[in-house]
Design an enzyme around this catalytic site. Structure first.
Site, PDB file in Angstrom:
ATOM      1  N   ASN A   8      24.367  17.694 -18.746  1.00 48.24           N
ATOM      2  CA  ASN A   8      23.284  17.190 -17.895  1.00 48.24           C
ATOM      3  C   ASN A   8      23.904  16.111 -17.001  1.00 48.24           C
ATOM      4  OD1 ASN A   8      21.082  15.980 -16.737  1.00 48.24           O
ATOM      5  ND2 ASN A   8      20.192  15.235 -18.654  1.00 48.24           N
ATOM      6  N   LYS A  10      22.666  14.520 -14.601  1.00 46.41           N
ATOM      7  CA  LYS A  10      21.716  13.498 -14.116  1.00 46.41           C
ATOM      8  C   LYS A  10      21.940  13.274 -12.613  1.00 46.41           C
ATOM      9  CE  LYS A  10      21.463  11.791 -18.801  1.00 46.41           C
ATOM     10  NZ  LYS A  10      21.257  10.714 -19.737  1.00 46.41           N
ATOM     11  N   HIS A 104      13.008  15.686 -20.701  1.00 50.01           N
ATOM     12  CA  HIS A 104      14.047  14.688 -20.961  1.00 50.01           C
ATOM     13  C   HIS A 104      13.378  13.315 -21.091  1.00 50.01           C
ATOM     14  CE1 HIS A 104      17.504  12.092 -20.601  1.00 50.01           C
ATOM     15  NE2 HIS A 104      18.239  13.135 -20.927  1.00 50.01           N
ATOM     16  N   GLU A 106      14.193  10.491 -20.080  1.00 43.56           N
ATOM     17  CA  GLU A 106      14.161   9.709 -18.831  1.00 43.56           C
ATOM     18  C   GLU A 106      12.977  10.131 -17.966  1.00 43.56           C
ATOM     19  OE1 GLU A 106      18.229  10.438 -17.712  1.00 43.56           O
ATOM     20  OE2 GLU A 106      18.880   9.183 -19.390  1.00 43.56           O
ATOM     21  N   GLU A 177      17.192  14.499 -28.769  1.00 40.00           N
ATOM     22  CA  GLU A 177      17.913  13.398 -28.138  1.00 40.00           C
ATOM     23  C   GLU A 177      17.211  12.082 -28.488  1.00 40.00           C
ATOM     24  OE1 GLU A 177      20.382  14.786 -24.528  1.00 40.00           O
ATOM     25  OE2 GLU A 177      18.385  14.342 -23.816  1.00 40.00           O
ATOM     26  N   GLY A 183      23.107   7.373 -23.491  1.00 39.74           N
ATOM     27  CA  GLY A 183      23.823   6.491 -22.572  1.00 39.74           C
ATOM     28  C   GLY A 183      24.171   5.137 -23.158  1.00 39.74           C
ATOM     29  N   SER A 222      25.020  10.244 -26.355  1.00 39.24           N
ATOM     30  CA  SER A 222      26.376   9.684 -26.502  1.00 39.24           C
ATOM     31  C   SER A 222      27.354  10.634 -27.198  1.00 39.24           C
ATOM     32  CB  SER A 222      26.332   8.331 -27.214  1.00 39.24           C
ATOM     33  OG  SER A 222      25.605   7.392 -26.431  1.00 39.24           O
TER      34      SER A 222
HETATM   35  P1  13P Z   1      24.686  10.667 -22.692  1.00 39.73           P
HETATM   36  O1  13P Z   1      25.552  11.777 -23.238  1.00 39.73           O
HETATM   37  O2  13P Z   1      25.278  10.031 -21.469  1.00 39.73           O
HETATM   38  O3  13P Z   1      24.323   9.691 -23.761  1.00 39.73           O
HETATM   39  O4  13P Z   1      23.322  11.340 -22.202  1.00 39.73           O
HETATM   40  C1  13P Z   1      22.641  12.175 -23.066  1.00 39.73           C
HETATM   41  C2  13P Z   1      21.577  12.867 -22.328  1.00 39.73           C
HETATM   42  O5  13P Z   1      20.600  12.256 -21.925  1.00 39.73           O
HETATM   43  C3  13P Z   1      21.738  14.294 -22.055  1.00 39.73           C
HETATM   44  O6  13P Z   1      20.568  14.859 -21.596  1.00 39.73           O
END
Ligand code: 13P
Length: 261
Positions: A8, A10, A104, A106, A177, A183, A222
């Site tokens: 992903n 982003k 997601h 976010e 997740e 992150g 992560s």
């Molecule tokens: P990270 O791997 O950067 O922690 O992000 C995870 C994520 O949100 C994947 O959708």
């Protein structure tokens, strides 16, 4: 059961960076390795770039000739019409998206996407033959209050109830997740992840009447080339959804190389 390595991206990578990513993979040696992994280890390697790069990434994936797939990080709750700035599931299918990420954290937290919106997005994506990667996961506070499983259960029940059971296994992939692991560099331990993945299989059977053994459940938060092996050893983890570490082609290849045992 297939193993999924989904990147992903982003809101990252411009055209130059995307070209560099694929140039790294587009050597005889790397292509042979990727082809071997995807074929012999029954793996799927998928990437979700920003909307405007989906067509470009689709062509670059095709140029590798290894069956890598492109998809979207989001899609509209509406089918079509006066929704300025939105992107429809149909348009995503048209441009060559194979899948769409829905729910997601976010998007749930920053863009206030609620259960009903996610349910609508899932239905639309499925109606245009897009696979759905449906994200679920608790916040740190919810975990500390020992509510992690009930939060995930509600997320699943509210957005997946009524789903056609006969298409679930082939069309929907779950991605656990935990919000506190995204992150932050602080991944769930393999044991913590395994415990939740097993609980998710229980929710699939008890709340949704879905055969849990046929469902793919990925872990995200992560994930890196260093910690992926221990996560992949867990019985109920069928792959990973990766943010940061999927941006670098050498790391992405290493993630794909991690064995599912
Ligand atoms: P990270 O791997 O950067 O922690 O992000 C995870 C994520 O949100 C994947 O959708």
């Amino acid at each position: 059961m297939k193993t999924y390595i989904i990147g992903n991206w982003k809101m990252n990578h411009n055209i130059g960076e995307i070209n560099n990513f694929f140039s790294f993979l587009n050597t005889e040696e790397q292509k042979k390795e990727l082809a071997r992994i995807l074929r012999d280890e029954n793996k799927e390697a998928w990437i979700a770039p920003q909307y405007i790069h989906i067509g470009m990434v689709k062509d670059l994936c095709a140029s590798l000739n290894v069956n890598m797939r492109v998809g979207s990080q989001n899609s509209s709750t509406h089918e079509k019409g006066a929704f300025t700035g939105e992107v429809s599931a149909k348009a995503l299918k048209d441009i060559g998206a194979h899948f769409v990420i829905v729910g997601h954290s976010e998007r749930r937290s920053m863009f206030k996407e609620d259960y009903k919106m996610l349910k609508d997005k899932i239905a639309l994506a499925l109606s245009f033959n897009l696979k759905v990667v449906f994200c679920i996961g608790e916040t740190l506070q919810e975990r500390e209050e020992k509510r992690a499983v009930s939060v995930v259960r509600t997320q699943m029940e509210e957005s997946l109830k009524g789903i056609d059971k006969s298409v679930f296994a082939s069309e929907i992939i779950l991605a656990y997740e935990p919000v506190w692991a995204i992150g932050t560099g602080k991944n769930a331990t393999p044991d913590e992840a395994q415990e939740m993945h097993a609980a998710i299989r229980g929710i699939l059977t008890n709340s949704l009447g879905i055969d849990p053994e046929t469902a793919a459940i990925l872990y995200g938060g992560s994930v890196s080339p260093t910690n992926i092996s221990d996560l992949m050893k867990q019985k109920d983890i069928n792959g990973v959804l990766v943010g940061g570490a999927s941006l670098k082609p050498d790391d992405y290849l290493k993630l794909c190389q991690a064995q599912k045992r």
